[in-house]
Design a protein around this motif. Structure first.
Motif, PDB file in Angstrom:
ATOM      1  N   PHE A 279     -74.992  56.659 -48.217  1.00 43.87           N
ATOM      2  CA  PHE A 279     -74.000  57.621 -48.686  1.00 43.87           C
ATOM      3  C   PHE A 279     -73.694  58.597 -47.571  1.00 43.87           C
ATOM      4  O   PHE A 279     -74.484  58.795 -46.642  1.00 43.87           O
ATOM      5  N   ILE A 280     -72.523  59.213 -47.665  1.00 45.18           N
ATOM      6  CA  ILE A 280     -72.173  60.291 -46.755  1.00 45.18           C
ATOM      7  C   ILE A 280     -71.404  61.346 -47.539  1.00 45.18           C
ATOM      8  O   ILE A 280     -70.519  61.021 -48.334  1.00 45.18           O
ATOM      9  N   ASP A 281     -71.800  62.604 -47.369  1.00 46.12           N
ATOM     10  CA  ASP A 281     -71.119  63.735 -48.002  1.00 46.12           C
ATOM     11  C   ASP A 281     -70.252  64.430 -46.955  1.00 46.12           C
ATOM     12  O   ASP A 281     -70.744  64.778 -45.867  1.00 46.12           O
ATOM     13  N   LEU A 282     -68.983  64.633 -47.305  1.00 42.63           N
ATOM     14  CA  LEU A 282     -68.009  65.165 -46.353  1.00 42.63           C
ATOM     15  C   LEU A 282     -67.298  66.384 -46.921  1.00 42.63           C
ATOM     16  O   LEU A 282     -67.144  66.529 -48.140  1.00 42.63           O
ATOM     17  N   HIS A 283     -66.845  67.240 -46.025  1.00 41.28           N
ATOM     18  CA  HIS A 283     -65.952  68.345 -46.354  1.00 41.28           C
ATOM     19  C   HIS A 283     -64.776  68.237 -45.401  1.00 41.28           C
ATOM     20  O   HIS A 283     -64.957  68.021 -44.196  1.00 41.28           O
ATOM     21  N   VAL A 284     -63.544  68.369 -45.910  1.00 41.53           N
ATOM     22  CA  VAL A 284     -62.361  68.197 -45.061  1.00 41.53           C
ATOM     23  C   VAL A 284     -61.502  69.456 -45.083  1.00 41.53           C
ATOM     24  O   VAL A 284     -61.476  70.209 -46.058  1.00 41.53           O
ATOM     25  N   ASP A 285     -60.811  69.658 -43.982  1.00 42.70           N
ATOM     26  CA  ASP A 285     -59.849  70.742 -43.860  1.00 42.70           C
ATOM     27  C   ASP A 285     -58.811  70.336 -42.833  1.00 42.70           C
ATOM     28  O   ASP A 285     -58.916  69.266 -42.216  1.00 42.70           O
ATOM     29  N   LEU A 286     -57.807  71.181 -42.641  1.00 40.89           N
ATOM     30  CA  LEU A 286     -56.702  70.870 -41.730  1.00 40.89           C
ATOM     31  C   LEU A 286     -56.462  72.019 -40.764  1.00 40.89           C
ATOM     32  O   LEU A 286     -56.614  73.191 -41.115  1.00 40.89           O
ATOM     33  N   ILE A 287     -56.082  71.664 -39.536  1.00 44.89           N
ATOM     34  CA  ILE A 287     -55.492  72.607 -38.597  1.00 44.89           C
ATOM     35  C   ILE A 287     -54.051  72.142 -38.396  1.00 44.89           C
ATOM     36  O   ILE A 287     -53.799  71.115 -37.739  1.00 44.89           O
ATOM     37  N   LYS A 288     -53.121  72.853 -38.997  1.00 48.11           N
ATOM     38  CA  LYS A 288     -51.717  72.443 -38.939  1.00 48.11           C
ATOM     39  C   LYS A 288     -51.223  72.519 -37.490  1.00 48.11           C
ATOM     40  O   LYS A 288     -51.423  73.510 -36.788  1.00 48.11           O
TER      41      LYS A 288
END
Length: 416
Positions: A279-288
């Motif tokens: 398993f892998i736990d991820l958090h995502v975000d963006l730099i526009k």
């Protein structure tokens, strides 16, 4: 625990799951789920051969491993608001083997390392090790040991060998053209210089019919790293890492897989890591607009993870850009690294290991590889650092000579 957005049933093959991932790169593979910037989520991953490699004392499965099916990737995951030109920020919150399961799948308490045969994939030292070999590693907490490579025990740097965003149609076309041009320079080479699109065994999520046939004919194989990240096999992309991926398509379409319990720099046996599902736990975000802002038009940048094994004693080997036959090459850093690996293998055999066992150690244990000198003509210098604490005996040179260990049954082999 974050919400599981892609689950796998260990009793079923990868294409037979309720939600199916993919094993080719293409912009038209549909997303399996959508996530918000700022969201955390869990993904289950199958090891890259989807259960074809077994926990036994035979290497026939490695010899005959079906390269057409790899890699079994979870995803793609569309990130809301992501547009071409953005940077996708991915934090690895946690990663590990299949939780609370033992059984026949890699990741259920065990994993494997393979030396791939020259006729089926090869590896960094394939001219010196042309046949297939395998080592099984058992997990105990964070430690790995092997009945096929006795006398070593090390803490794994658990990581995802493969993670990346979907290519645009233009980028995919660029990949296919440049890799075809490379193959054309030596079309009969074994192993081949690159892998062409291959409809056989393509897994393309929910695509069917004519769309499936078109994408299967165009989709890029997942074996190499490319501008989108992909199969980079960087052992430091572990828990605590933050990776910045270029975005080439709306939604970014992030995919991941190829989990490793441990690996040495370079994954030099081709299947050099300890392969596993998990398993892998991820958090995502963006730099526009981040690709232009930070001049990241291609390839990823990252902050390494913060839970590396705490090894502090090392034995290092060096190599220069001169072939084993004595031919001088000009600043060939890859050759220098190859020679450093060969020197380390020769050294470890003095303790009783077979060359293949030593090679497997370099692929699976958390060795450090470095290009140490790249300016002093005509010789590059490369080095590899082996943590001495992984051995049950003293591997340092001494006036008493090397201790002789019992190499056990050795690594299983299978020849074509």
């Amino acid at each position: 625990m974050p919400e599981v957005l892609f689950s796998l049933d260990s009793s079923r093959k990868f294409p037979d799951q309720d939600v199916v991932g993919h094993n080719r790169w293409h912009p038209d593979i549909p997303a399996v789920a959508s996530v918000r910037p700022g969201q955390s989520f869990r993904v289950h991953c199958r090891e890259w051969f989807d259960g074809e490699i077994h926990n036994d004392d035979s290497a026939e499965d490695v010899r005959d491993a079906p390269l057409s099916i790899v890699h079994a990737l979870s995803g793609p995951f569309a990130v809301q608001g992501a547009e071409p030109g953005d940077l996708l920020v991915v934090d690895i919150l946690d990663v590990g083997p299949i939780p609370q399961e033992t059984g026949p799948l890699a990741g259920q308490g065990w994993g494997y390392t393979g030396i791939f045969a020259k006729q089926n994939g090869g590896g960094f030292l394939t001219d010196y090790f042309p046949d297939a070999y395998k080592a099984i590693w058992d997990f105990s907490g964070q430690k790995a040991t092997s009945r096929h490579v006795p006398g070593v025990s090390f803490t794994g740097m658990v990581h995802s060998g493969l993670m990346g965003t979907a290519p645009s149609a233009a980028l995919l076309d660029k990949w296919n053209k440049r890799e075809a041009a490379l193959r054309a320079t030596d079309p009969d080479r074994v192993p081949p210089l690159s892998l062409p699109p291959l409809p056989q065994d393509a897994i393309l999520g929910s695509l069917t019919g004519a769309d499936f046939d078109r994408v299967a004919a165009e989709g890029a194989r997942t074996a190499p790293p490319r501008e989108n990240g992909g199969n980079q096999d960087i052992k430091n992309l572990t828990k605590g890492s933050r990776i910045f991926y270029p975005v080439y398509v709306p939604g970014a379409n992030l995919s991941m897989g190829d989990l490793h319990f441990s690996q040495g720099d370079g994954e030099i046996t081709f299947c050099g890591a300890i392969e596993m599902g998990g398993f892998i736990d991820l958090h995502v975000d963006l730099i526009k607009g981040g690709m232009d802002t930070y001049q990241v038009s291609e390839n990823v940048i990252f902050l390494p993870g913060n839970n590396n094994p705490q090894y502090c004693q090392w034995l290092a080997f060096s190599g220069i850009s001169v072939t084993t036959g004595g031919e001088q090459r000009y600043l060939d850093s890859q050759l220098a690294f190859q020679r450093a690996c060969l020197h380390a293998i020769d050294y470890l055999t003095t303790f009783g290991y077979s060359p293949e066992q030593a090679y497997l150690i370099l692929g699976a244990a958390p060795i450090e590889g470095r290009f140490s000198g790249v300016v002093d003509i005509p010789n590059s210098c490369a080095t590899i650092y082996i943590p001495t604490e992984i051995f049950d005996f003293d591997v340092r040179p001494s006036a008493h000579g090397p201790v002789k260990i019992n190499p056990g049954k050795g690594a299983p082999t299978a020849k074509f």
